[in-house]
Structure formats: structure tokens, C-alpha cells
Scaffold this motif. Structure first.
Motif, short mmCIF file in Angstrom:
data_model
loop_
_atom_site.label_atom_id
_atom_site.label_comp_id
_atom_site.label_asym_id
_atom_site.label_seq_id
_atom_site.Cartn_x
_atom_site.Cartn_y
_atom_site.Cartn_z
N ARG A 48 -30.32 5.22 -11.08
CA ARG A 48 -31.22 4.72 -12.12
C ARG A 48 -30.40 4.22 -13.32
O ARG A 48 -29.53 4.91 -13.84
CB ARG A 48 -32.18 5.82 -12.57
N GLN A 94 -35.35 -0.32 -5.38
CA GLN A 94 -36.18 -0.79 -6.49
C GLN A 94 -37.66 -0.54 -6.21
O GLN A 94 -38.42 -0.16 -7.11
CB GLN A 94 -35.93 -2.27 -6.75
N GLY A 113 -39.24 2.67 -7.17
CA GLY A 113 -39.38 2.94 -8.59
C GLY A 113 -38.10 3.33 -9.30
O GLY A 113 -38.14 3.77 -10.45
N ASP A 135 -35.05 2.27 -11.25
CA ASP A 135 -34.73 1.08 -12.05
C ASP A 135 -33.24 0.76 -11.98
O ASP A 135 -32.42 1.40 -12.63
CB ASP A 135 -35.15 1.33 -13.51
N THR A 171 -30.49 -2.76 -11.84
CA THR A 171 -30.43 -4.17 -12.21
C THR A 171 -29.45 -4.90 -11.30
O THR A 171 -28.30 -4.47 -11.16
CB THR A 171 -29.97 -4.35 -13.66
#
Length: 292
Positions: A190, A211, A214, A216, A218
Motif C-alpha cells: 500500500r 489494485q 483495494g 492503493d 501507483t
């Protein structure tokens, strides 16, 4: 129409233009252009549209690709069969492979193959996804393929046999805090910045699943060049999820390699064309079966 004209035609198709095809074939461009014009005259149809310096296949050209590959491959197979009576002293096997599977197990398989048959050579055709590998084999561009898929591969028009599994691991820059060789839960990612492959790759699919759960993360870089991912990780750009085929190279370069939990795998498959294989390709398959 003769086989050499078909070989020249396929070179223009595969290289994307007359100039690059002439370079690959090591012949003069005017000679190649003349051969293509002669082939078109024999067939009574244009095979390419000339658009400036580019060439674009006509419908007739598209229709010729598969029969041309069959003829060229058939002649190569016949020549190789004759040469094999002398004990497989010469020839080449062509393999389409995805990047991670090229690192391993293909590198080790080629090592074993060339030791067993020092007179034979191997040509590797790069393929970014499993679908590309299957199409290259199905269309006759290569005789063999090596691919990895989230589930055991199934495809029409090619022969498939299992070739093991590869586990996904987390590749981290030095000092990341993740344990080398130890487990890392997906939830621990995360907030991490990840370097990912293009859509259609197993590594991208796994990141998409993370992703979707849930977590997070990038995607800071999306790269079609798998060889760029490890340098990006070492440069501190982000983390990467790769198969364990990269683990040795990553550790040698100073990166940390951790096992992702829960585990996710790619199922590896060897693909071969359904038509008769050259003796060199048969020999490679035999070596692969003994070493996987």
C-alpha cells in the motif's frame, strides 16, 4: 513463382519495408524490388501498396502470407531432414519467447541444447505477450514458442505442453526494508510506486488484481521494455512485480527479492507448430523435455 521470391516477400512483410528487408537478406534493394515485382506479375496481383517510402499489404498480399510461410518452412524442413542424415551437424531452430521466460528457462535450455548439438544454432524472436507467441508459432514465423500464462494455456492450431511454473516476486531497491527471500503480504505494498508491464502481461495482470483488492499502489512507469525494469528499480524509481526468473540477476545487481503472499504463478508452456517439425526443432523439444 519460386521459393526465393516467397522468401523475399516474407522478408518485406516481417521487416516492415523493402530497405530493411534488403539489409536483412544482404542483397541490393533494387534486386529485392525487382523480385517482388516479378512475383506480383506472376500472380497477376499487387501484393503491396506503395505509400511514399512505405509499403502496405494489399488483400492479395495478406492472403499470400500463410501459404508463403508454409512453402518456405516446408523447404527448410526438407533441407534440414536431408542434412540430419549426417547427424544434425548444421541447422537452426527458431523460437518465439516472452521476456521473462527468455531469461529462464530458455537461457538454460539453449545452453543444454547447444552443448548437445554444437553444430546447431538458435534464433529467438521476441514476443511481449502469450498471444503473440502463439500467433508467431501458428503462422509459421517460428517453429517453437515459450510462453507464460496465469492459467494453463489452451489454443487452437498449435501443440502445447506444460513447461513448469514461475512464481511472482517483489523486486525492491537496496534499503527498501522488505526482507530478501522473506514473505511480503500484498497489503504491505500500500502506497508503493510500481513499475509495470503493458496490458496483456502476467505482471500487469497481477498488479491490476492488487489494485482491484483495494490496495492503493501507483503505476509510476509502464514499460514495454522488460529489460528496463530492473535498472529503474535500482535507480529508485519504484518497485516491480516480476517472475522469479529475474531473481538471480536482481540479487547480483544489488536489489532485494521477496516472495509475495499469497503466492501467484505463471504456468509455462512449450508451443510447437502442428505441421512436421525440422529435425533441429524436434531435437530442441527433446532437450527441453529432459531439462524442465
Amino acid at each position: 513463382m519460386d521459393a526465393r521470391q516467397l522468401e523475399y516477400f516474407l522478408a518485406v512483410v516481417d521487416e516492415g519495408g523493402v530497405s530493411r528487408a534488403a539489409q536483412a537478406l544482404r542483397i541490393a534493394q533494387p534486386s529485392l524490388s525487382q523480385a517482388i515485382r516479378t512475383l506480383e506479375r506472376d500472380l497477376g496481383s499487387d501484393l503491396f501498396h506503395r505509400v511514399g517510402r512505405r509499403v502496405v499489404l494489399t488483400p492479395a498480399g495478406q492472403a499470400l502470407i500463410e501459404p508463403a510461410r508454409q512453402v518456405v518452412r516446408g523447404i527448410a524442413s526438407a533441407r534440414a531432414s536431408v542434412e540430419s542424415t549426417a547427424g544434425l551437424q548444421a541447422g537452426q531452430v527458431e523460437i518465439a519467447a516472452m521476456p521473462s521466460q527468455t531469461v529462464e528457462p530458455l537461457s538454460s535450455l539453449i545452453g543444454a541444447f547447444t552443448r548437445a548439438y554444437p553444430g546447431l544454432s538458435v534464433g529467438i524472436r521476441a514476443a511481449p505477450t502469450a498471444d503473440v507467441v502463439l500467433e508467431l508459432v501458428r503462422s509459421g514465423v517460428t517453429e517453437l514458442g515459450l510462453l507464460g500464462t496465469p492459467e494453463p494455456a489452451k489454443a487452437a492450431g498449435v501443440r502445447l505442453e506444460p513447461a513448469g511454473v514461475q512464481r511472482f516476486v517483489l523486486i525492491s531497491p537496496p534499503g527498501s526494508g522488505f526482507p530478501d527471500g522473506g514473505p511480503v503480504r500484498r497489503e504491505a505494498l500500500r502506497g508503493c510506486r510500481l513499475i509495470v508491464g503493458q496490458t496483456g502481461t502476467g505482471m500487469r495482470r497481477l498488479v491490476d488484481e492488487i489494485q482491484a483488492d483495494g490496495i492503493d499502489v501507483t503505476a509510476v512507469v509502464e514499460s514495454e521494455h522488460r529489460e528496463a525494469i530492473l535498472p529503474l528499480v535500482l535507480g529508485g524509481v519504484g518497485y516491480a512485480v516480476l517472475t522469479d526468473s529475474w531473481a538471480t540477476l536482481a540479487r547480483q545487481a544489488g536489489a532485494t527479492v521477496s516472495l509475495l503472499e499469497p503466492a501467484a504463478h505463471l504456468h509455462l508452456s512449450l508451443a510447437s507448430r502442428t505441421a512436421a517439425l525440422t529435425p533441429a526443432a524436434e531435437a530442441f523439444l527433446a532437450v527441453a523435455r529432459d531439462n524442465l
